[in-house]
Design a protein around this motif. Sequence first.
Motif, PDB file in Angstrom:
ATOM      1  N   THR A 170       0.870  -1.165   0.000  1.00  0.00           N
ATOM      2  CA  THR A 170       0.000   0.000   0.000  1.00  0.00           C
ATOM      3  C   THR A 170       0.913   1.222   0.000  1.00  0.00           C
ATOM      4  O   THR A 170       2.141   1.097  -0.038  1.00  0.00           O
ATOM      5  N   LYS A 171       0.329   2.398   0.088  1.00  0.00           N
ATOM      6  CA  LYS A 171       1.166   3.598   0.126  1.00  0.00           C
ATOM      7  C   LYS A 171       1.926   3.716   1.446  1.00  0.00           C
ATOM      8  O   LYS A 171       2.887   4.477   1.546  1.00  0.00           O
ATOM      9  N   ASP A 172       1.513   2.924   2.456  1.00  0.00           N
ATOM     10  CA  ASP A 172       2.134   3.008   3.777  1.00  0.00           C
ATOM     11  C   ASP A 172       3.046   1.836   4.108  1.00  0.00           C
ATOM     12  O   ASP A 172       4.033   2.002   4.821  1.00  0.00           O
ATOM     13  N   VAL A 173       2.724   0.623   3.632  1.00  0.00           N
ATOM     14  CA  VAL A 173       3.487  -0.562   4.022  1.00  0.00           C
ATOM     15  C   VAL A 173       3.753  -1.457   2.822  1.00  0.00           C
ATOM     16  O   VAL A 173       3.061  -1.364   1.796  1.00  0.00           O
ATOM     17  N   VAL A 174       4.764  -2.325   2.984  1.00  0.00           N
ATOM     18  CA  VAL A 174       5.086  -3.350   2.002  1.00  0.00           C
ATOM     19  C   VAL A 174       5.186  -4.679   2.744  1.00  0.00           C
ATOM     20  O   VAL A 174       5.864  -4.778   3.765  1.00  0.00           O
ATOM     21  N   PHE A 175       4.503  -5.701   2.241  1.00  0.00           N
ATOM     22  CA  PHE A 175       4.588  -7.035   2.814  1.00  0.00           C
ATOM     23  C   PHE A 175       5.574  -7.858   1.997  1.00  0.00           C
ATOM     24  O   PHE A 175       5.499  -7.904   0.768  1.00  0.00           O
ATOM     25  N   MET A 176       6.501  -8.520   2.699  1.00  0.00           N
ATOM     26  CA  MET A 176       7.532  -9.337   2.069  1.00  0.00           C
ATOM     27  C   MET A 176       7.463 -10.752   2.635  1.00  0.00           C
ATOM     28  O   MET A 176       7.139 -10.946   3.816  1.00  0.00           O
ATOM     29  N   ALA A 177       7.782 -11.739   1.805  1.00  0.00           N
ATOM     30  CA  ALA A 177       7.735 -13.130   2.236  1.00  0.00           C
ATOM     31  C   ALA A 177       9.071 -13.806   1.981  1.00  0.00           C
ATOM     32  O   ALA A 177       9.664 -13.656   0.913  1.00  0.00           O
ATOM     33  N   THR A 178       9.553 -14.533   2.986  1.00  0.00           N
ATOM     34  CA  THR A 178      10.688 -15.427   2.839  1.00  0.00           C
ATOM     35  C   THR A 178      10.148 -16.852   2.901  1.00  0.00           C
ATOM     36  O   THR A 178       8.937 -17.066   2.848  1.00  0.00           O
ATOM     37  N   GLN A 179      11.016 -17.812   3.022  1.00  0.00           N
ATOM     38  CA  GLN A 179      10.528 -19.186   3.082  1.00  0.00           C
ATOM     39  C   GLN A 179       9.729 -19.451   4.356  1.00  0.00           C
ATOM     40  O   GLN A 179       8.736 -20.179   4.339  1.00  0.00           O
ATOM     41  N   LYS A 180      10.117 -18.820   5.479  1.00  0.00           N
ATOM     42  CA  LYS A 180       9.462 -19.113   6.745  1.00  0.00           C
ATOM     43  C   LYS A 180       8.939 -17.887   7.482  1.00  0.00           C
ATOM     44  O   LYS A 180       8.421 -18.014   8.586  1.00  0.00           O
ATOM     45  N   LYS A 181       9.056 -16.696   6.898  1.00  0.00           N
ATOM     46  CA  LYS A 181       8.647 -15.489   7.603  1.00  0.00           C
ATOM     47  C   LYS A 181       7.911 -14.532   6.676  1.00  0.00           C
ATOM     48  O   LYS A 181       8.168 -14.493   5.470  1.00  0.00           O
ATOM     49  N   ILE A 182       7.001 -13.761   7.279  1.00  0.00           N
ATOM     50  CA  ILE A 182       6.349 -12.651   6.603  1.00  0.00           C
ATOM     51  C   ILE A 182       6.825 -11.374   7.277  1.00  0.00           C
ATOM     52  O   ILE A 182       6.649 -11.191   8.487  1.00  0.00           O
TER      53      ILE A 182
END
Length: 337
Positions: free
Chosen positions: A280-292
């Motif tokens: 969004t304009k405020d946050v970015v969600f990122m994913a690894t193999q075992k974590k968000i």
Amino acid sequence: MNPRDSHPVSLPIDVTIQILARLPTKSLLRFRSVCKLWREVLSQKQFVDLHFALSSRTRGVAIESPDHAASTPDLRAESGVYYVCNPMTREFRVLPRTRERPFTRSEPEYEATLVGLGFDPATWRIHVAIAGFHRSFGRWPRGGDRRLVCKVFDAATGAWTRFAASMCDEFTCMNRNQSVYAGCSMNWLTHCCRYVSVLDLENMLWGKITLPDEVLATRQGTRFYLLELEGSVSVVQMSRFWMSTWVLKDRAKEEWALVDRVNLRCIDGYAASVFPISQTKDVVFMATQKKILMHDRNSRVWKEVYGVEGNFTYPLWFSAFTFGSTLFPCRQGALGS
């Protein structure tokens, strides 16, 4: 104590609607059973639109378990039959079959090379696009002989539209399902990472949008992802130390604007394998193999919002999705109504 004080005070219906519109979707589903008035109010399009407008300011993260894969995605296909579902309300609608004849060696299932789902919250209109390169007698065509067969489902008509176009683009396994719906068009990032392939759903035409010059000049050794940002097409470029986010400002002029550039040294241990899944304009969600992970663009702070322990082998970058909570009716006969 006055006995009349024990009776509940009735709020004006407008105030009640404003309060209900700010509640989670799961609570509203339960409140439909309170009385007939609430059930009627919660089912009206005006209320659903209001609730979506308020809830879209926040995003949730859903994890798709391999054992319960059918409960999360919005678009599914089984044996040539596609269906659309709302994971919050658990309502779904089976779409008409894309073809009646069975698949054969001379006519394989070429349709699922590209898959895209588009939903316009203003009109409740849904589009589903599937496309693939036609190959006869089990052979892949080469060069200019490649023909991309497309089928588009429009909820307004309830039917599939089929057309073909000449195209030589290649798409990676990940890019095939990472489509972005914006401006009544479906967008996919091509394998060469030089431009975005665009399907105009109004005119049933394919086009191309070239990526920013700065991106093309620095694309060696970097990774690219196509996401949606506030209703526009966005490209995320990632290197070992930086993540740059671009948004398409003018489709006709192919003008891009740099939204943000994030230093990845704070997550240096994950930078090589982290994937952006939503923003969004405020946050970015990122994913690894075992974590968000979540990055706050305002405070520049990283935060772990979800983690898996133990020998979990199903990567979260394939099973994690972000969503906006909505009461959109997805039951049979509701789409496009």
